[in-house]
Scaffold this motif. Structure first.
Motif, PDB file in Angstrom:
ATOM      1  N   UNK A 143       0.845  -1.197   0.000  1.00 40.65           N
ATOM      2  CA  UNK A 143       0.000   0.000   0.000  1.00 40.65           C
ATOM      3  C   UNK A 143       0.877   1.242   0.000  1.00 40.65           C
ATOM      4  N   UNK A 144       0.308   2.327  -0.491  1.00 48.51           N
ATOM      5  CA  UNK A 144       1.019   3.601  -0.554  1.00 48.51           C
ATOM      6  C   UNK A 144       0.032   4.723  -0.278  1.00 48.51           C
ATOM      7  N   UNK A 145       0.427   5.668   0.581  1.00 52.09           N
ATOM      8  CA  UNK A 145      -0.384   6.845   0.861  1.00 52.09           C
ATOM      9  C   UNK A 145       0.214   8.043   0.138  1.00 52.09           C
ATOM     10  N   UNK A 146      -0.614   8.765  -0.618  1.00 50.05           N
ATOM     11  CA  UNK A 146      -0.139   9.928  -1.351  1.00 50.05           C
ATOM     12  C   UNK A 146      -1.023  11.138  -1.050  1.00 50.05           C
ATOM     13  N   UNK A 147      -0.422  12.313  -0.897  1.00 53.03           N
ATOM     14  CA  UNK A 147      -1.218  13.523  -0.687  1.00 53.03           C
ATOM     15  C   UNK A 147      -1.892  13.948  -1.981  1.00 53.03           C
ATOM     16  N   UNK A 148      -3.117  14.458  -1.863  1.00 53.81           N
ATOM     17  CA  UNK A 148      -3.813  14.928  -3.060  1.00 53.81           C
ATOM     18  C   UNK A 148      -4.892  15.941  -2.701  1.00 53.81           C
ATOM     19  N   UNK A 149      -4.739  17.144  -3.203  1.00 53.33           N
ATOM     20  CA  UNK A 149      -5.810  18.132  -3.243  1.00 53.33           C
ATOM     21  C   UNK A 149      -6.158  18.272  -4.717  1.00 53.33           C
ATOM     22  N   UNK A 150      -7.208  17.601  -5.136  1.00 50.65           N
ATOM     23  CA  UNK A 150      -7.484  17.458  -6.564  1.00 50.65           C
ATOM     24  C   UNK A 150      -8.144  18.677  -7.188  1.00 50.65           C
ATOM     25  N   UNK A 151      -8.257  19.742  -6.453  1.00 46.76           N
ATOM     26  CA  UNK A 151      -8.827  20.956  -7.020  1.00 46.76           C
ATOM     27  C   UNK A 151      -7.872  21.636  -7.997  1.00 46.76           C
ATOM     28  N   UNK A 152      -6.592  21.286  -7.941  1.00 47.83           N
ATOM     29  CA  UNK A 152      -5.598  21.861  -8.862  1.00 47.83           C
ATOM     30  C   UNK A 152      -4.953  20.744  -9.675  1.00 47.83           C
ATOM     31  N   UNK A 153      -4.867  20.950 -10.994  1.00 50.12           N
ATOM     32  CA  UNK A 153      -4.397  19.882 -11.863  1.00 50.12           C
ATOM     33  C   UNK A 153      -2.951  19.505 -11.584  1.00 50.12           C
ATOM     34  N   UNK A 154      -2.116  20.481 -11.242  1.00 56.06           N
ATOM     35  CA  UNK A 154      -0.717  20.142 -10.994  1.00 56.06           C
ATOM     36  C   UNK A 154      -0.569  19.167  -9.832  1.00 56.06           C
ATOM     37  N   UNK A 155      -1.464  19.263  -8.836  1.00 56.25           N
ATOM     38  CA  UNK A 155      -1.443  18.310  -7.721  1.00 56.25           C
ATOM     39  C   UNK A 155      -1.819  16.908  -8.199  1.00 56.25           C
ATOM     40  N   UNK A 156      -2.799  16.851  -9.082  1.00 55.40           N
ATOM     41  CA  UNK A 156      -3.255  15.570  -9.616  1.00 55.40           C
ATOM     42  C   UNK A 156      -2.158  14.905 -10.431  1.00 55.40           C
ATOM     43  N   UNK A 157      -1.508  15.678 -11.282  1.00 58.08           N
ATOM     44  CA  UNK A 157      -0.448  15.111 -12.111  1.00 58.08           C
ATOM     45  C   UNK A 157       0.711  14.608 -11.252  1.00 58.08           C
ATOM     46  N   UNK A 158       1.033  15.348 -10.206  1.00 57.07           N
ATOM     47  CA  UNK A 158       2.105  14.921  -9.297  1.00 57.07           C
ATOM     48  C   UNK A 158       1.747  13.604  -8.627  1.00 57.07           C
ATOM     49  N   UNK A 159       0.504  13.470  -8.191  1.00 60.35           N
ATOM     50  CA  UNK A 159       0.052  12.220  -7.579  1.00 60.35           C
ATOM     51  C   UNK A 159       0.115  11.077  -8.569  1.00 60.35           C
ATOM     52  N   UNK A 160      -0.366  11.315  -9.796  1.00 61.09           N
ATOM     53  CA  UNK A 160      -0.381  10.270 -10.816  1.00 61.09           C
ATOM     54  C   UNK A 160       1.040   9.816 -11.166  1.00 61.09           C
ATOM     55  N   UNK A 161       1.954  10.754 -11.260  1.00 55.93           N
ATOM     56  CA  UNK A 161       3.345  10.404 -11.567  1.00 55.93           C
ATOM     57  C   UNK A 161       3.951   9.548 -10.462  1.00 55.93           C
ATOM     58  N   UNK A 162       3.670   9.911  -9.212  1.00 59.06           N
ATOM     59  CA  UNK A 162       4.184   9.138  -8.077  1.00 59.06           C
ATOM     60  C   UNK A 162       3.561   7.747  -8.046  1.00 59.06           C
ATOM     61  N   UNK A 163       2.287   7.664  -8.371  1.00 55.63           N
ATOM     62  CA  UNK A 163       1.604   6.370  -8.391  1.00 55.63           C
ATOM     63  C   UNK A 163       2.186   5.464  -9.468  1.00 55.63           C
ATOM     64  N   UNK A 164       2.430   6.016 -10.645  1.00 59.05           N
ATOM     65  CA  UNK A 164       2.985   5.222 -11.736  1.00 59.05           C
ATOM     66  C   UNK A 164       4.405   4.755 -11.411  1.00 59.05           C
ATOM     67  N   UNK A 165       5.173   5.628 -10.783  1.00 62.80           N
ATOM     68  CA  UNK A 165       6.555   5.280 -10.439  1.00 62.80           C
ATOM     69  C   UNK A 165       6.625   4.164  -9.405  1.00 62.80           C
TER      70      UNK A 165
END
Length: 269
Positions: free
Chosen positions: A65-87
């Protein structure tokens, strides 16, 4: 080629993101996926609140399991989360857009509601969901497979009798919540059409009320009286089956669907 029905519902080797999974429906969905064999990423605006939750899920179901921060109201936050998830594992197979919520402690009466609260609710429930689908969906499209599950609400297609709220001194569900969840259902359908060419499935779940134990008893009873099954949804049980169906190979001939999980509330109202 025949496959056992139990195999159809397994998620072994899959990686799933469940947004807003620190509690309630998101937590239940994350647990269902983990029990079915998936490694799970859970997100929250406050990552400290989900690190312990992620560890507990991993220990209980023997998955990563992995916990990642996300405030999805801003796209840059979403992309950062997605990149970390893929990695993390090199692939993302399932995305559940669960993060959202109602009015919280803000005014629910539409005519008295602060426009800033309206904007915030729509950003969290609709815009953020679209952002996550775009960022993660691009990765799925490149891989040629994936499942996106959006959590909407019966509020998307069913108006509420405000007299019930007033009679039991309960804050109203705001109109902008219905607007946001209606948007979730609508974009699910169109996104399913867009993503089908890439081997990505997009479906939706519209829950009714689930019992958090924090409602005025009079209101809870009035709600139960309008449900054919005579109760609200149960945490830990009632959302898991629909979510696992849509995440697993068992739903490989379903896309653009909206599964209603409301005990029959919508057929009587």
């Amino acid at each position: 080629m025949d496959r056992s029905v139990f195999e159809l519902f397994r998620l072994d080797g899959k990686v799933a993101i469940v947004t807003g999974a620190h509690a309630w429906l998101g937590y239940d969905i994350a647990c269902a996926f983990a029990e079915a064999g998936a490694d799970v990423i859970i997100t929250s605006r406050n990552v400290d609140s989900i690190r312990e939750t992620a560890a507990q899920i991993g220990e209980k179901y023997h998955v990563d399991t992995l916990a990642l921060p996300l405030d999805q109201r801003k796209y840059e936050n979403v992309q950062k989360m997605a990149d970390a998830a893929l990695a993390w594992k090199g692939h993302i197979d399932i995305l559940v857009n669960n993060a959202g919520g109602g009015s919280g402690k803000t005014e629910g009466d539409f005519l008295k509601r602060d426009p800033a609260d309206i904007q915030n609710l729509i950003d969290i429930n609709l815009t953020g969901s679209v952002f996550c689908s775009k960022a993660v969906g691009a990765m799925m499209a490149k891989a040629g497979c994936g499942k996106i599950i959006n959590i909407a609400s019966i509020s998307a297609f069913l108006a509420r009798d405000r007299r019930t709220y007033h009679l039991h001194n309960k804050m109203e569900q705001p109109v902008d919540y219905a607007a946001a969840k209606g948007g979730v259902v609508g974009y699910t359908i169109d996104l399913a059409a867009v993503m089908s060419q890439y081997g990505v499935y997009v479906n939706c779940i519209s829950p009714g009320a689930f019992d958090k134990g924090d409602q005025p008893e009079g209101y809870s009873q009035a709600y139960r009286d309008k449900v054919p099954l005579g109760r609200m949804g149960r945490f830990g049980i009632d959302i898991k089956g629909a979510a696992l169906l849509l995440a697993s190979p068992a739903s490989d001939y379903m896309t653009g669907a909206n599964i209603v999980v409301d005990g029959g509330f919508s057929i009587w109202n």
